[in-house]
Design an enzyme around this catalytic site. Structure first.
Site, PDB file in Angstrom:
ATOM      1  N   LYS A  98      -4.035  -1.335  45.507  1.00  0.00           N
ATOM      2  CA  LYS A  98      -5.208  -0.464  45.435  1.00  0.00           C
ATOM      3  C   LYS A  98      -5.299   0.021  43.995  1.00  0.00           C
ATOM      4  O   LYS A  98      -4.422   0.736  43.512  1.00  0.00           O
ATOM      5  CB  LYS A  98      -5.094   0.713  46.389  1.00  0.00           C
ATOM      6  CG  LYS A  98      -6.351   1.575  46.367  1.00  0.00           C
ATOM      7  CD  LYS A  98      -6.294   2.709  47.371  1.00  0.00           C
ATOM      8  CE  LYS A  98      -7.606   3.473  47.288  1.00  0.00           C
ATOM      9  NZ  LYS A  98      -7.415   4.904  47.170  1.00  0.00           N
ATOM     10  N   GLY A 159     -10.718  14.529  47.574  1.00  0.00           N
ATOM     11  CA  GLY A 159     -10.208  15.805  48.068  1.00  0.00           C
ATOM     12  C   GLY A 159     -11.236  16.890  48.272  1.00  0.00           C
ATOM     13  O   GLY A 159     -10.890  17.993  48.685  1.00  0.00           O
ATOM     14  N   ALA A 185     -12.622   8.367  49.643  1.00  0.00           N
ATOM     15  CA  ALA A 185     -12.655   9.691  49.003  1.00  0.00           C
ATOM     16  C   ALA A 185     -13.865  10.513  49.421  1.00  0.00           C
ATOM     17  O   ALA A 185     -14.996  10.031  49.454  1.00  0.00           O
ATOM     18  CB  ALA A 185     -12.616   9.594  47.483  1.00  0.00           C
ATOM     19  N   GLY A 186     -13.578  11.774  49.754  1.00  0.00           N
ATOM     20  CA  GLY A 186     -14.628  12.760  49.991  1.00  0.00           C
ATOM     21  C   GLY A 186     -15.026  12.975  51.434  1.00  0.00           C
ATOM     22  O   GLY A 186     -15.756  13.922  51.731  1.00  0.00           O
ATOM     23  N   ASN A 207      -7.453  10.768  53.567  1.00  0.00           N
ATOM     24  CA  ASN A 207      -6.167  11.407  53.298  1.00  0.00           C
ATOM     25  C   ASN A 207      -6.280  12.918  53.460  1.00  0.00           C
ATOM     26  O   ASN A 207      -5.839  13.493  54.458  1.00  0.00           O
ATOM     27  CB  ASN A 207      -5.667  11.032  51.912  1.00  0.00           C
ATOM     28  CG  ASN A 207      -4.257  11.543  51.618  1.00  0.00           C
ATOM     29  OD1 ASN A 207      -3.705  11.305  50.558  1.00  0.00           O
ATOM     30  ND2 ASN A 207      -3.618  12.255  52.545  1.00  0.00           N
ATOM     31  N   THR A 208      -6.899  13.583  52.501  1.00  0.00           N
ATOM     32  CA  THR A 208      -6.895  15.052  52.458  1.00  0.00           C
ATOM     33  C   THR A 208      -7.374  15.686  53.753  1.00  0.00           C
ATOM     34  O   THR A 208      -6.748  16.627  54.266  1.00  0.00           O
ATOM     35  CB  THR A 208      -7.760  15.551  51.285  1.00  0.00           C
ATOM     36  OG1 THR A 208      -7.254  15.016  50.067  1.00  0.00           O
ATOM     37  CG2 THR A 208      -7.760  17.070  51.215  1.00  0.00           C
TER      38      THR A 208
END
Length: 265
Positions: A98, A159, A185-186, A207-208
């Protein structure tokens, strides 16, 4: 529903990719991955490479049936990214990488120029490159043409949990792509992920939003369900929208017909 995701030569049963940072513990991370039924997890090389004997080895907490995807998070340019990828291949015996190049520590936005340069080099070196990139349709098409096995445009900055702030651009990327489009992301809620999948995205990277939830394990299940629902809706053919109401049941016309029949009696 037999609907596997194919990236290069790998077939994945889940369309949810899990990031491994920010969890309160490695054990919670492991249980969240299991709960999500994810078949691919990504983690930074700097976490994989720890030699501190007092630290837990993160690899011991990644389920055996889950594909490990090393990422280059923390590198600042193409040169560093290529070095990190080669080190990853040597250590973990995988051609998958990645690619993340975000030199700006405040917003963590991808450096498009360096990402394109690194992708071109790594593809020639035999890597299956999965690049994190801005939601730029032109850059995504260039990455595809260079040989990237997918493109991973952000929905909003890493995040932030703000969701699909670049929806129109993501739709163009999905429409014109001949490789999987993974929204990276986001995404902050399962409904964000479901919406991304309804648009035709092939997978989501989370993730976050999972790791910092009050209950990461249950949140992982929720994201898995959201992604599954969005994918099923997309494959089923989502109904078009209309400016006017359209009745789903007969209105009053049948009453007029019945009255006419009564009048004939």
């Amino acid at each position: 529903m037999n609907d596997t995701l194919k990236i290069a030569d790998k077939e994945l049963s889940s369309r949810l990719i899990i990031g491994t940072g920010k969890f309160p513990s490695n054990e919670v991370m492991k249980q969240s991955i299991i709960a999500s039924k994810s078949s691919m997890v990504t983690t930074a090389l700097k976490r994989l490479g720890t030699e501190d004997s007092a630290s837990e080895n993160i690899l011991e907490f990644i389920p055996k049936d889950c594909m490990l995807l090393p990422n280059t998070s923390g590198v600042r340019n193409a040169k560093e990214a290529v070095f990190a990828a080669k080190m990853s291949r040597e250590l973990y015996q995988t051609n998958f990488i990645k690619l993340e190049i975000h030199p700006d520590a405040k917003y963590l936005l991808p450096d498009v120029k360096e990402t394109l340069e690194a992708t071109e080099i790594l593809v020639k070196e035999g890597f299956n490159v999965m690049p994190y990139i801005t939601p730029d349709p032109t850059a995504c098409k260039q990455l595809e043409q260079m040989g990237a096995v997918c493109v991973m445009p952000l929905a909003s900055p890493i995040g932030t949990n703000k969701g699909l702030r670049c929806k129109d651009l993501l739709k163009i990327i999905i429409e014109q792509s001949n490789v999987p489009v993974i929204i990276d992301a986001g995404l902050g809620t399962p409904s964000h992920a479901a919406e991304a999948m309804e648009m035709g995205a092939d997978a989501c990277m989370i993730n976050t939003a999972i790791a910092i939830a009050d209950d990461p394990i249950t949140m992982a299940k929720a994201f898995a369900l959201g992604i599954e629902a969005g994918r099923m809706a997309y494959l089923s053919g989502i109904a078009s929208t209309s400016h006017f109401a359209k009745a789903t049941s007969p209105l009053t016309a049948f009453l007029d017909e019945e009255q006419a029949n009564v009048d004939k009696l």
